[in-house]
Design an enzyme around this catalytic site. Sequence first.
Site, PDB file in Angstrom:
ATOM      1  CB  SER A  16      -0.938  -0.008   1.216  1.00 48.21           C
ATOM      2  OG  SER A  16      -1.926   1.004   1.105  1.00 48.21           O
ATOM      3  CG  ASN A  17      -0.476   4.662  -1.235  1.00 45.60           C
ATOM      4  OD1 ASN A  17      -1.205   5.344  -0.526  1.00 45.60           O
ATOM      5  ND2 ASN A  17      -0.898   4.090  -2.358  1.00 45.60           N
ATOM      6  CG  HIS A  18       3.285   6.595   3.655  1.00 45.07           C
ATOM      7  ND1 HIS A  18       3.364   5.793   4.767  1.00 45.07           N
ATOM      8  CD2 HIS A  18       4.492   6.509   3.036  1.00 45.07           C
ATOM      9  CE1 HIS A  18       4.567   5.247   4.834  1.00 45.07           C
ATOM     10  NE2 HIS A  18       5.268   5.662   3.790  1.00 45.07           N
ATOM     11  CB  SER A  19      -3.073   7.757   0.347  1.00 44.53           C
ATOM     12  OG  SER A  19      -4.291   8.464   0.249  1.00 44.53           O
TER      13      SER A  19
ATOM     14  CB  ALA B 152      -2.537   7.245  -3.296  1.00 42.64           C
TER      15      ALA B 152
END
Length: 232
Positions: free
Chosen positions: A35-38, A103
């Site tokens: 995943s990502n930091h969104s 994102a």
Amino acid sequence: MNSLFRPINTDLTHLRVLLTAGPTQEAIDPVRYISNHSTGKMGYALAEVLAERGAHVTLVSGPTQLTVGHPGIEVVQVKTAAQMYTACLHYFPTATLTILAAAVADYTPGTVANKKIKKQGDTLTLELVRTVDIAARLGQQKRDDQYMVGFALETDNELANAQAKLIGKNLDLIVLNSLNDIGAAFGHDTNQVTLIHRHGAIHRFGLKDKRAVAHDIVDQVSAQLIHLQPHS
């Protein structure tokens, strides 16, 4: 209607909006994912502002800790990039305005283990495959009576990369964020954006609360919607 939700400016009354927000999660095994930091804060702020101004918003959201309070927002929960794409395909044909603030993962594991992967050796190799480019696919389908907004989070050559994305994905407006700006992008309650229009205009804004940024974006979009060609 409860006065708490009564919009002060109803310039977007009856406008149907498709909005994506938050991250996606791409499973590696039953307990791990990419995943990502969104956090989804920018997208959710946009949803609230649009609804307050009269729009009906379908918010396709990846996993976040956020909630919405406005009755004009319909939330569709998804996890993966593929699920977000499917949802967007469903709602896009009836949306006059589409804002792609999520994102979305660019890659996903080629295979997903059906059991937890155990530690074996010092390295682990994952094969990643491209996910569907949602903005590009929707851009190919966009009609003259539809308006599309994308987001570009960049770390270098920010303006050039954003302009290339704007044209390449057939967007009408792109919102540029830079990770080099202190207090902007992921994890913050503030943001600093540059809005780039397809016709060439560029508007730079200072650091603001994300709700104020949402108003800036919606103001720019609202001014352009009157130029859309009706669908026959």
